[in-house]
Design an enzyme around this catalytic site. Structure first.
Site, PDB file in Angstrom:
ATOM      1  N   SER A 165     -43.465  65.576  77.165  1.00  0.00           N
ATOM      2  CA  SER A 165     -43.546  65.213  78.590  1.00  0.00           C
ATOM      3  C   SER A 165     -44.878  64.527  78.894  1.00  0.00           C
ATOM      4  O   SER A 165     -44.925  63.527  79.626  1.00  0.00           O
ATOM      5  CB  SER A 165     -43.451  66.466  79.454  1.00  0.00           C
ATOM      6  OG  SER A 165     -42.160  66.982  79.404  1.00  0.00           O
ATOM      7  N   ARG A 180     -25.872  60.547  81.518  1.00  0.00           N
ATOM      8  CA  ARG A 180     -26.657  61.478  82.341  1.00  0.00           C
ATOM      9  C   ARG A 180     -26.814  60.958  83.771  1.00  0.00           C
ATOM     10  O   ARG A 180     -26.864  59.751  84.004  1.00  0.00           O
ATOM     11  CB  ARG A 180     -28.007  61.734  81.671  1.00  0.00           C
ATOM     12  CG  ARG A 180     -27.787  62.410  80.323  1.00  0.00           C
ATOM     13  CD  ARG A 180     -29.056  62.711  79.610  1.00  0.00           C
ATOM     14  NE  ARG A 180     -29.872  63.685  80.320  1.00  0.00           N
ATOM     15  CZ  ARG A 180     -31.090  64.038  79.931  1.00  0.00           C
ATOM     16  NH1 ARG A 180     -31.622  63.482  78.857  1.00  0.00           N
ATOM     17  NH2 ARG A 180     -31.766  64.934  80.608  1.00  0.00           N
ATOM     18  N   ASP A 218     -36.081  73.639  78.903  1.00  0.00           N
ATOM     19  CA  ASP A 218     -35.760  73.034  77.606  1.00  0.00           C
ATOM     20  C   ASP A 218     -35.604  74.068  76.495  1.00  0.00           C
ATOM     21  O   ASP A 218     -35.198  73.727  75.383  1.00  0.00           O
ATOM     22  CB  ASP A 218     -36.836  72.018  77.216  1.00  0.00           C
ATOM     23  CG  ASP A 218     -36.783  70.793  78.120  1.00  0.00           C
ATOM     24  OD1 ASP A 218     -35.734  70.557  78.747  1.00  0.00           O
ATOM     25  OD2 ASP A 218     -37.807  70.081  78.209  1.00  0.00           O
ATOM     26  N   LYS A 245     -28.230  67.819  80.303  1.00  0.00           N
ATOM     27  CA  LYS A 245     -29.329  67.474  79.400  1.00  0.00           C
ATOM     28  C   LYS A 245     -28.788  66.540  78.309  1.00  0.00           C
ATOM     29  O   LYS A 245     -27.740  65.928  78.476  1.00  0.00           O
ATOM     30  CB  LYS A 245     -29.953  68.752  78.829  1.00  0.00           C
ATOM     31  CG  LYS A 245     -30.627  69.621  79.891  1.00  0.00           C
ATOM     32  CD  LYS A 245     -31.810  68.903  80.508  1.00  0.00           C
ATOM     33  CE  LYS A 245     -32.461  69.706  81.609  1.00  0.00           C
ATOM     34  NZ  LYS A 245     -33.477  68.943  82.328  1.00  0.00           N
ATOM     35  N   ARG A 285     -25.589  71.614  77.345  1.00  0.00           N
ATOM     36  CA  ARG A 285     -26.148  72.649  76.461  1.00  0.00           C
ATOM     37  C   ARG A 285     -25.483  74.010  76.630  1.00  0.00           C
ATOM     38  O   ARG A 285     -25.540  74.830  75.713  1.00  0.00           O
ATOM     39  CB  ARG A 285     -27.667  72.748  76.674  1.00  0.00           C
ATOM     40  CG  ARG A 285     -28.382  71.557  76.068  1.00  0.00           C
ATOM     41  CD  ARG A 285     -29.886  71.595  76.233  1.00  0.00           C
ATOM     42  NE  ARG A 285     -30.472  70.504  75.445  1.00  0.00           N
ATOM     43  CZ  ARG A 285     -31.705  70.037  75.609  1.00  0.00           C
ATOM     44  NH1 ARG A 285     -32.500  70.569  76.520  1.00  0.00           N
ATOM     45  NH2 ARG A 285     -32.159  69.048  74.848  1.00  0.00           N
TER      46      ARG A 285
HETATM   47  C1  S3P Z   1     -39.034  66.715  81.773  1.00  0.00           C
HETATM   48  C2  S3P Z   1     -38.431  67.448  82.755  1.00  0.00           C
HETATM   49  C3  S3P Z   1     -37.236  68.285  82.525  1.00  0.00           C
HETATM   50  C4  S3P Z   1     -37.009  68.536  81.041  1.00  0.00           C
HETATM   51  C5  S3P Z   1     -37.174  67.303  80.222  1.00  0.00           C
HETATM   52  C6  S3P Z   1     -38.574  66.732  80.378  1.00  0.00           C
HETATM   53  C7  S3P Z   1     -40.204  65.892  82.123  1.00  0.00           C
HETATM   54  O1  S3P Z   1     -36.103  67.632  83.063  1.00  0.00           O
HETATM   55  O2  S3P Z   1     -35.731  69.082  80.829  1.00  0.00           O
HETATM   56  O3  S3P Z   1     -36.957  67.561  78.849  1.00  0.00           O
HETATM   57  O4  S3P Z   1     -40.930  65.446  81.213  1.00  0.00           O
HETATM   58  O5  S3P Z   1     -40.432  65.684  83.323  1.00  0.00           O
HETATM   59  P1  S3P Z   1     -35.724  67.773  84.623  1.00  0.00           P
HETATM   60  O6  S3P Z   1     -36.892  67.334  85.371  1.00  0.00           O
HETATM   61  O7  S3P Z   1     -34.562  66.855  84.838  1.00  0.00           O
HETATM   62  O8  S3P Z   1     -35.366  69.206  84.817  1.00  0.00           O
END
Ligand code: S3P
Length: 431
Positions: free
Chosen positions: A23, A123, A314, A341, A345
């Site tokens: 992230s 998605r 995650d 996702k 999942r």
């Molecule tokens: C992420 C936010 C999450 C996470 C993804 C990474 C990010 O998704 O599941 O793997 O880097 O902001 P969501 O914001 O859609 O929940």
């Protein structure tokens, strides 16, 4: 490719350092490309997802130089690329970039198209398109899905009350807010990861309390900076999980990101009885980090509180795998976001755990898993990196070898997973 995992015959031992946070690496690449002057990124995650974002920034005009694992970007002046930007499998790359480009002053009147692979094209993108359109963005999609055709235009800051706690949506809106006229405010129904809010000030942006929510002032200049990316707790979680399952294991995890908006997995495994010692007293790039020591113990089932879900979003494939090997029943509710996702999942983990003989009940917004013996067998990642790694961890305590089909999707977030697991004593082999 297929990954074959043999049941662990001995304890896992060693000192482990996780790869850079996915992230945070995405955000560093995007902000480094938007900011004027040089940005130096240390610890950038070398994975398919983060590389896709970095090359998108390069196609948009950022100059990128890499040496000795350090990425140097010269950004601040964008141009519309001649081809579509392919974000591969990355929801974060696509959603954050859509926000950053929707009102970028250098691109007004031009056109940028964002594409992705089959999974990313399934998605939901309406969750960013609609609030961005409310700010004046012009984005067309295939019925709420990629490809996204963006015609950057002048945006006005708005107040957004999100219906799901999503750091991707929040971040897309904050990044759009940097270039909008006036303040942009984002309110969420729960806590989601706050890496964007932590990183923007390092690039000189001004954020403030949205009373409630988070607010960003519009029409800001971003300036390049030095970013240190901490180790990814979401990748380290697989090693942590392996250490918890395999008897007598002793693993030290160093340099792990411990941002409280990400660390729900620690609370959940502790509630399951995990022995964990944490020394968390450092920071890297405005992010808390620390050292974790994992001691294998007997895990037991738990009811997971729905407010922990966004803090461990995650890690649910792994938590479901751990629950399968724990004593008793684990109940997960309030987790319907897992269905959108990289794969669905909930459905995929329930199906694949059942193939290994686990008793599972699929719920609309979660699952009930009763721990027990894990059979040898063949399972599939369904193109989802975290499903592949979660099943690989569980396979360490199966009654015989487990084969995971399509396991090479691991490359999207953690290309070094197999080598790291082998380094701790696990037996995994590509076939
Ligand atoms: C992420 C936010 C999450 C996470 C993804 C990474 C990010 O998704 O599941 O793997 O880097 O902001 P969501 O914001 O859609 O929940």
């Amino acid at each position: 490719m297929r990954l074959v995992i043999n049941p662990a015959e001995r304890a896992l031992r060693g000192v482990y350092r996780p790869p850079g946070d996915k992230s945070i690496s995405h955000r560093a690449a995007i902000l480094g490309g938007l900011a004027a002057g040089e940005t130096e990124i240390h610890g950038f995650l070398d994975s398919a997802d983060t590389r896709a974002t970095l090359s998108a920034m390069q196609q948009l005009g950022a100059r990128i130089d890499e040496s000795n694992g350090i990425i140097r970007m010269q950004g601040g002046s964008l141009c519309a690329p001649s081809e579509a930007l392919d974000l591969g499998n990355s929801g974060t790359g696509m959603r954050l970039l859509a926000g950053a480009l929707a009102g970028h002053p250098d691109l007004i009147g031009q056109r940028v198209t964002l594409t992705g692979d089959e999974s990313l094209s399934r998605r939901p993108m309406a969750r960013i398109i609609e609030p961005l359109a409310h700010m004046g963005a012009r984005i067309t999609s295939d019925d709420g899905h990629a490809p996204l055709a963006i015609k950057p235009s002048n945006l006005s800051g708005k107040r957004h009350a999100l219906s799901v706690a999503s750091a991707q949506v929040k971040s897309a809106l904050l990044l759009a807010g940097v270039f909008a006229e006036g303040d942009t405010v984002v309110l969420e129904p729960g806590v989601s990861r706050d890496h964007t809010e932590r990183m923007l000030p390092a690039f000189g942006a001004i954020l403030h309390d949205g009373e409630p929510g988070v607010a960003i002032r519009g029409r800001q200049e971003l300036t390049g900076t030095r970013i240190e990316v901490p180790g990814d707790l979401s990748s380290a979680a697989f090693v942590l999980g392996a250490g918890l399952l395999v008897g007598d294991s002793e693993i030290e995890l160093e340099g792990v990101g411990l941002n409280p908006t990400r660390s729900g997995v620690i609370d959940i495994v502790r509630a399951m009885g995990a022995g964990l010692r944490i020394d968390g007293d450092q920071t890297a790039g405005g992010e808390p980090t620390g050292r974790l020591r994992v001691d294998a113990g007997v895990l037991h089932g738990v009811d997971i509180a729905p407010d922990l879900v966004p803090l461990a979003i995650d890690e649910f494939p792994l938590i479901m795998a751990l629950a399968a090997a724990a004593e008793g029943r684990t109940r997960i509710r309030g987790a319907s976001e897992l269905r959108v996702k990289e794969s669905d999942r909930i459905a995929v983990m329930c199906r694949e755990l059942a193939r290994l003989g686990v008793e599972v009940e699929e719920l609309d917004d979660g699952a009930v898993i009763t721990g027990g013996r894990i059979c040898a067998g063949e399972v599939d990642s369904h193109g989802d990196h975290r499903v592949a790694m979660s099943l690989a961890v569980l396979a360490l305590v199966a009654e015989g070898p487990v084969v995971i089909d399509n396991a090479d999707w691991i490359r999207t977030s953690y290309p070094g997973f197999v080598d790291d697991m082998r380094g701790l004593g696990a037996e995994l082999e590509w076939k």
